[in-house]
Enzyme design. Structure first.
Site, PDB file in Angstrom:
ATOM      1  N   SER A  71     155.098 109.510 -45.044  1.00  0.00           N
ATOM      2  CA  SER A  71     155.329 110.845 -45.610  1.00  0.00           C
ATOM      3  C   SER A  71     155.198 110.861 -47.132  1.00  0.00           C
ATOM      4  O   SER A  71     155.832 110.070 -47.835  1.00  0.00           O
ATOM      5  CB  SER A  71     156.743 111.286 -45.219  1.00  0.00           C
ATOM      6  OG  SER A  71     157.195 112.290 -46.092  1.00  0.00           O
ATOM      7  N   GLY A  72     154.400 111.799 -47.623  1.00  0.00           N
ATOM      8  CA  GLY A  72     154.271 111.950 -49.074  1.00  0.00           C
ATOM      9  C   GLY A  72     155.583 112.378 -49.697  1.00  0.00           C
ATOM     10  O   GLY A  72     155.964 111.904 -50.772  1.00  0.00           O
TER      11      GLY A  72
ATOM     12  N   ASP B 175     157.379 115.756 -55.009  1.00  0.00           N
ATOM     13  CA  ASP B 175     156.237 115.707 -54.088  1.00  0.00           C
ATOM     14  C   ASP B 175     155.098 116.561 -54.647  1.00  0.00           C
ATOM     15  O   ASP B 175     154.601 117.474 -54.005  1.00  0.00           O
ATOM     16  CB  ASP B 175     156.709 116.233 -52.717  1.00  0.00           C
ATOM     17  CG  ASP B 175     155.673 116.020 -51.621  1.00  0.00           C
ATOM     18  OD1 ASP B 175     154.718 115.250 -51.851  1.00  0.00           O
ATOM     19  OD2 ASP B 175     155.829 116.629 -50.548  1.00  0.00           O
TER      20      ASP B 175
ATOM     21  N   ASP C 142     148.085 113.731 -48.841  1.00  0.00           N
ATOM     22  CA  ASP C 142     148.094 114.964 -49.635  1.00  0.00           C
ATOM     23  C   ASP C 142     146.710 115.636 -49.583  1.00  0.00           C
ATOM     24  O   ASP C 142     146.206 115.887 -48.516  1.00  0.00           O
ATOM     25  CB  ASP C 142     148.547 114.670 -51.074  1.00  0.00           C
ATOM     26  CG  ASP C 142     150.043 114.335 -51.119  1.00  0.00           C
ATOM     27  OD1 ASP C 142     150.736 114.615 -50.122  1.00  0.00           O
ATOM     28  OD2 ASP C 142     150.515 113.790 -52.131  1.00  0.00           O
TER      29      ASP C 142
ATOM     30  N   GLU D  75     145.385 117.569 -46.553  1.00  0.00           N
ATOM     31  CA  GLU D  75     145.708 118.992 -46.395  1.00  0.00           C
ATOM     32  C   GLU D  75     144.816 119.840 -47.279  1.00  0.00           C
ATOM     33  O   GLU D  75     144.398 119.390 -48.366  1.00  0.00           O
ATOM     34  CB  GLU D  75     147.196 119.224 -46.704  1.00  0.00           C
ATOM     35  CG  GLU D  75     147.602 118.905 -48.124  1.00  0.00           C
ATOM     36  CD  GLU D  75     149.120 118.766 -48.278  1.00  0.00           C
ATOM     37  OE1 GLU D  75     149.704 117.857 -47.655  1.00  0.00           O
ATOM     38  OE2 GLU D  75     149.706 119.555 -49.047  1.00  0.00           O
TER      39      GLU D  75
ATOM     40  N   LYS E 118     149.185 118.978 -55.513  1.00  0.00           N
ATOM     41  CA  LYS E 118     149.789 119.834 -54.495  1.00  0.00           C
ATOM     42  C   LYS E 118     151.300 119.973 -54.698  1.00  0.00           C
ATOM     43  O   LYS E 118     151.906 119.223 -55.471  1.00  0.00           O
ATOM     44  CB  LYS E 118     149.473 119.335 -53.076  1.00  0.00           C
ATOM     45  CG  LYS E 118     149.653 117.862 -52.805  1.00  0.00           C
ATOM     46  CD  LYS E 118     151.072 117.334 -52.756  1.00  0.00           C
ATOM     47  CE  LYS E 118     152.015 118.091 -51.889  1.00  0.00           C
ATOM     48  NZ  LYS E 118     152.551 117.208 -50.797  1.00  0.00           N
TER      49      LYS E 118
ATOM     50  N   ASN F 143     154.903 120.494 -52.223  1.00  0.00           N
ATOM     51  CA  ASN F 143     155.378 120.405 -50.844  1.00  0.00           C
ATOM     52  C   ASN F 143     155.316 121.772 -50.170  1.00  0.00           C
ATOM     53  O   ASN F 143     155.636 122.793 -50.774  1.00  0.00           O
ATOM     54  CB  ASN F 143     156.815 119.857 -50.817  1.00  0.00           C
ATOM     55  CG  ASN F 143     157.284 119.641 -49.390  1.00  0.00           C
ATOM     56  OD1 ASN F 143     157.774 120.565 -48.751  1.00  0.00           O
ATOM     57  ND2 ASN F 143     157.111 118.430 -48.897  1.00  0.00           N
ATOM     58  N   SER F 144     154.927 121.774 -48.923  1.00  0.00           N
ATOM     59  CA  SER F 144     154.684 123.027 -48.190  1.00  0.00           C
ATOM     60  C   SER F 144     155.916 123.904 -48.079  1.00  0.00           C
ATOM     61  O   SER F 144     155.805 125.110 -47.855  1.00  0.00           O
ATOM     62  CB  SER F 144     154.175 122.698 -46.786  1.00  0.00           C
ATOM     63  OG  SER F 144     153.015 121.924 -46.872  1.00  0.00           O
TER      64      SER F 144
ATOM     65  N   ARG G 225     144.644 118.800 -42.165  1.00  0.00           N
ATOM     66  CA  ARG G 225     145.877 119.602 -42.072  1.00  0.00           C
ATOM     67  C   ARG G 225     145.594 121.007 -42.600  1.00  0.00           C
ATOM     68  O   ARG G 225     145.141 121.166 -43.748  1.00  0.00           O
ATOM     69  CB  ARG G 225     146.965 118.909 -42.888  1.00  0.00           C
ATOM     70  CG  ARG G 225     148.178 119.750 -43.195  1.00  0.00           C
ATOM     71  CD  ARG G 225     149.281 118.832 -43.673  1.00  0.00           C
ATOM     72  NE  ARG G 225     150.299 119.506 -44.439  1.00  0.00           N
ATOM     73  CZ  ARG G 225     151.342 118.887 -44.962  1.00  0.00           C
ATOM     74  NH1 ARG G 225     151.483 117.573 -44.803  1.00  0.00           N
ATOM     75  NH2 ARG G 225     152.247 119.552 -45.662  1.00  0.00           N
TER      76      ARG G 225
ATOM     77  N   HIS H  95     150.279 123.223 -39.664  1.00  0.00           N
ATOM     78  CA  HIS H  95     151.622 123.224 -40.235  1.00  0.00           C
ATOM     79  C   HIS H  95     152.209 124.638 -40.222  1.00  0.00           C
ATOM     80  O   HIS H  95     151.466 125.630 -40.298  1.00  0.00           O
ATOM     81  CB  HIS H  95     151.584 122.686 -41.668  1.00  0.00           C
ATOM     82  CG  HIS H  95     152.868 122.037 -42.081  1.00  0.00           C
ATOM     83  ND1 HIS H  95     153.913 121.794 -41.230  1.00  0.00           N
ATOM     84  CD2 HIS H  95     153.281 121.564 -43.293  1.00  0.00           C
ATOM     85  CE1 HIS H  95     154.903 121.219 -41.869  1.00  0.00           C
ATOM     86  NE2 HIS H  95     154.546 121.067 -43.136  1.00  0.00           N
TER      87      HIS H  95
END
Ligand code: SPV
Ligand code: MG
Length: 559
Positions: A72-73, A84, A113, A140, A146, A148-149, A185, A216
């Protein structure tokens, strides 16, 4: 189309095929991690991988029985103490992943990422991941750097579809191992776009060669995911991350034919709360007493690190150079011990069940002594201890100590401890002697009483200071002695030459066969060589008489 109703959450999986489609089957358990990961994606059932963020957590995930690891990033950056947001460079991430890969046998799917740049960075990333035994990478469709989502996802710009497809193609062209997986992703739902956009992107990435689509979603229900799965209709494996819609029963995902479920950050979060609890307790209580039983035992740490394997390897590969060899003079019967030495020599008399010689040899070995030569005489074939080399003085009945030493003279090459075979010492005495640097050292008991043999005078009395100047042996005498020799000495390579030269002279004496060790020391002093004294105050025992055996038993219990 079948539909599955799940009353617990009210979730309805619509528009889904009844079973997960049959992708080409790859047998489970192949050696290559790439093939293992591919097999997970293509397996007939829904599979699971769990997050890890360093070598230790990766090992824990494997030990828990998972077939794969999510690199996991979010977790890797968090354990590095950064955000992140690509604050950790891609090579820093790579370093962490290398530890994870080295410590495990199951495949890692790295959260790559955005691929850390454009198509060119992606190519290099794939090559480096393959070199480190990583099973695959997920990229992604956002922009570098980036975010985090789950942080303001709707404000995050998405990548241009064509540009992202080029990145996928470049990655696939760069991989050397056919089974290395690149998962695309789709962040369309995260960015607030609808199902149509999600499908359009997924289709494009699939066409570009992605091995699977990670769809996601950040909402607390699985609706977006299930809607996608329904429309996607298994065109390629689907991967999901149910961090936000965690309350959905896993069977719902099975019915939706999800290939791979990523539990994305729960090992990190579990360790976080454990660390916070323990840190607060130790701070409050200034004590470990209420903590020790609630944390993993150190043995667990060592086991996860593989400490045992290293110990075995050390036995195999680490040939430690011994600090000294040893000659033990053990030819005499020990007639004063009566019946006890009718069939065995004095050195083999047991003290608390273990022969004196064996105890002595074990203590020497602990102190770093290598070869042990034992000069045996009386009942020589009974003289035994693990690893010793026996030398025989067949004239033991009519000769003294120097004749026995003479038998072992060729073994005095480098540093050598010379000891009687009927003595025991506290271990520090042996350690100190073995570590002594002088060419010749004798251990002298400054507390020895009048009944002691081998009494002697030195250049000064024992002032009991560790900082004392070096003290030399002057002569063996009962007149105002400073102590008595204990039967333990050590020589260096040059000291051994002094002994050889002295023995040559002494051998010319008619009474040579009756000479004892003190005669040798006197000869060496006479020749002008220094014999250093290592004072001890008791802490040794000589087994001569029956009464000594009881004392020796007490003595060994104290060692
Ligand atoms: C991660 O674990 O770093 C992920 C998943 O990318 S998420 O945090 O849900 O975006
Ligand atoms: Mg991530």
């Amino acid at each position: 189309m079948s539909s599955a109703h799940v009353p617990a959450t009210g979730v309805t999986a619509t528009n889904l095929p009844a079973t997960k489609p049959q992708f080409p089957v790859i047998s489970r358990g192949p050696i290559r991690k790439t093939s293992q990961l591919k097999a997970l994606l293509l397996s007939e059932q829904t599979e699971f991988i769990l997050e890890a963020h360093n070598g230790l957590s990766a090992k824990i995930v494997e030990e828990a029985g998972f077939d794969g690891i999510w690199g996991s990033g979010l977790s890797i950056s968090a354990q590095l103490g950064v955000r992140d947001n690509n604050e950790a460079s891609w090579t820093q991430v790579l370093e962490v992943v290398e530890f994870m890969s080295d410590s495990t046998t199951i495949p890692i799917l790295l959260d790559g990422d955005t691929g850390y740049g454009n198509f060119n960075n992606m190519r290099r990333l794939v090559q480096k991941l393959e070199q480190r035994g990583v099973g695959g990478v997920c990229i992604e469709d956002k922009l570098f750097p980036k975010t985090n989502s789950f942080i303001a996802g709707e404000t995050q710009p998405l990548a241009d579809v064509d540009e992202f497809c080029g990145k996928i193609k470049a990655g696939k062209d760069a991989q050397a191992d056919d089974d290395f997986c690149i998962i695309a992703r789709v962040e369309a739902f995260i960015a607030g776009h609808g199902l149509a956009a999600a499908l359009r992107r997924a289709e494009a990435y699939h066409a570009a060669g992605a091995d699977a689509i990670l769809m996601h979603s950040k909402i607390s229900r699985p609706d977006e995911i299930l809607a996608f799965c329904g429309e996607w209709a298994n065109r390629s494996p689907v991967v999901i991350v149910p961090t936000k819609y965690y309350s959905t029963p896993t069977d719902v995902f099975r019915q939706a034919n999800v290939s791979l479920i990523i539990w994305a950050n729960h090992v990190l979060r579990a360790s976080l709360s454990a660390m916070q609890r323990v840190a607060a307790t130790i701070k409050d209580e200034q004590s470990l007493v209420n903590v020790e039983d609630r944390v993993a035992p150190l043995g667990d740490v060592f086991r996860l690190q593989g400490a045992e394997e290293l110990q075995e390897a050390e036995k195999k590969y680490l040939t430690t150079r011994s600090k000294a060899n040893c000659v033990i003079l053990a030819a005499s019967q020990g007639a004063a011990l009566g019946e006890l030495t009718a069939d065995i020599p004095k050195c083999m008399v047991p003290v608390a069940g273990t022969p004196v010689l064996q105890r002595l040899v074990e203590d020497f070995r602990r102190a770093g002594v290598g070869d042990v030569h034992v000069v045996a005489g009386y009942k020589a074939d009974q003289v035994a201890a693990p690893g010793i080399q026996r030398i025989e003085n067949s004239a033991f009945a009519v000769t003294g100590e120097l004749a026995s030493l003479d038998c072992a003279l060729s073994r005095l090459t480098g540093p050598t401890v010379v000891s009687y075979g009927d003595v025991l010492f506290r271990r520090y005495v042996i350690n100190d002697l073995v570590d002594a640097r002088e060419e010749m050292v004798v251990v002298v008991d400054s507390t020895a009483g009048e009944s002691s043999p081998d009494r002697l005078r030195c250049s000064s009395a024992d002032c009991q200071s560790v900082f004392a100047e070096s003290i030399l042996l002057e002569k063996f005498t009962d007149v105002e002695p400073h102590g008595a020799w204990t039967g333990l000495a050590k020589v260096g390579a040059q000291g051994a030459e002094w002994i050889r030269a002295a023995m040559e002279r002494l051998r010319t004496r008619e009474d040579f066969d009756q000479l004892e060790m003190h005669n040798l020391f006197a000869e060496i002093i006479e020749a002008g060589h220094p014999i250093h004294v290592l004072y001890v105050r008791g802490h040794w025992i000589n087994i001569n008489r029956l009464a000594d055996l009881g004392d020796a038993t007490t003595f060994t219990a104290d060692i």
